[in-house]
Design an enzyme around this catalytic site. Sequence first.
Site, mmCIF file in Angstrom:
data_model
loop_
_atom_site.group_PDB
_atom_site.id
_atom_site.type_symbol
_atom_site.label_atom_id
_atom_site.label_comp_id
_atom_site.label_asym_id
_atom_site.label_seq_id
_atom_site.Cartn_x
_atom_site.Cartn_y
_atom_site.Cartn_z
ATOM 1 C CE1 TYR A 22 -0.583 9.619 -0.317
ATOM 2 C CE2 TYR A 22 -2.802 10.365 -0.808
ATOM 3 C CZ TYR A 22 -1.912 9.345 -0.547
ATOM 4 O OH TYR A 22 -2.346 8.050 -0.505
ATOM 5 C CG HIS B 130 -8.521 9.412 -2.050
ATOM 6 N ND1 HIS B 130 -7.340 10.104 -1.856
ATOM 7 C CD2 HIS B 130 -8.247 8.121 -1.716
ATOM 8 C CE1 HIS B 130 -6.409 9.270 -1.421
ATOM 9 N NE2 HIS B 130 -6.944 8.068 -1.327
ATOM 10 N NE ARG C 188 -4.733 3.784 -2.815
ATOM 11 C CZ ARG C 188 -5.647 4.280 -3.637
ATOM 12 N NH1 ARG C 188 -5.530 4.105 -4.938
ATOM 13 N NH2 ARG C 188 -6.670 4.958 -3.166
ATOM 14 C CG HIS D 287 -2.130 0.893 1.031
ATOM 15 N ND1 HIS D 287 -3.091 0.649 0.067
ATOM 16 C CD2 HIS D 287 -2.521 2.030 1.671
ATOM 17 C CE1 HIS D 287 -4.030 1.584 0.130
ATOM 18 N NE2 HIS D 287 -3.703 2.436 1.087
#
Length: 304
Positions: free
Chosen positions: A285, A276, A253, A250
């Site tokens: 992020y 999302h 990603r 993950h």
Amino acid sequence: MISPAARDALEDWLAGLSALGGAAQATRDAYRADVVGWLSFLQNHLGGQAGLAPLARVTVSDMRAWMAHERARGVSARSLARELSAVKSFTRWLAEREDFDPTAILSTRSPKFQRKLPRPLAEDAARQVLDTVELQSEVPWIAARDVAVVTLLYGCGLRISEALSLTGADRPLPDTLRITGKGGKERPVPVLPAARRAVEAYAALCPHDLSPGEPLFRGVRGGKLNPRVIQKVMERTRLQLGLPATATPHALRHSFATHLLGAGGDLRAIQELLGHASLSTTQAYTSVDTARLMEVYDKAHPRS
């Protein structure tokens, strides 16, 4: 145990979520467990009163008692916030149907918790992972398979479940994949030439049937590839490279999103690529990118 009336109402609500919102089975199961736990607590807390009528009389004090009960049995603040969200959603729906005032429940404040920031790999570490994954198996087709899956995670930002849901009908990979993500929501995902080449290299070596109705990524015996296999491959890879335990499938990603953002990618576009539902999820992020920027600043600035 909860009353038959409450259980019927709960199942009606869940069916509505599935029909209108496309909620996945796993999501519905989690919501069911959360609301059943709350209803069971209330039935005991309110002296065994059954049916739906007592829900209209739930007070702020009752809600605080439930939250204290959950924390006392070891439920984390993050998990309790999720439970409360499910309870509020169910109550909002039920109040409209049963015509009562849900303010005491809906006004309950969610517990505060520290959101975990994504832990992406550095760009050079991500490249090293792609180069090292194929060394984890001496069987050529398995090595090629693992490279193809990992390339899809990092190169296209797919969840591991999304990559492993591809079938023979998806190859050769098109310029844009249509991926069905959480909640049954479909999104377009551009495919890098490197990902297409990796998948074709695997397909050319794979000894199993990759016809349109069959899973694209196969286990040793020919069944659908278990995600745990890729997790173990990443474990061996990160140990070989000396990467932290956060270097998981993950994390690739997360790395995809962070590296796109660092290269000037638009936050809204990245939200669409990741699938999302909320921009606030993608905005995590920006915190990662800022944190990395400050770390570089602290190390490199001459006055540090």
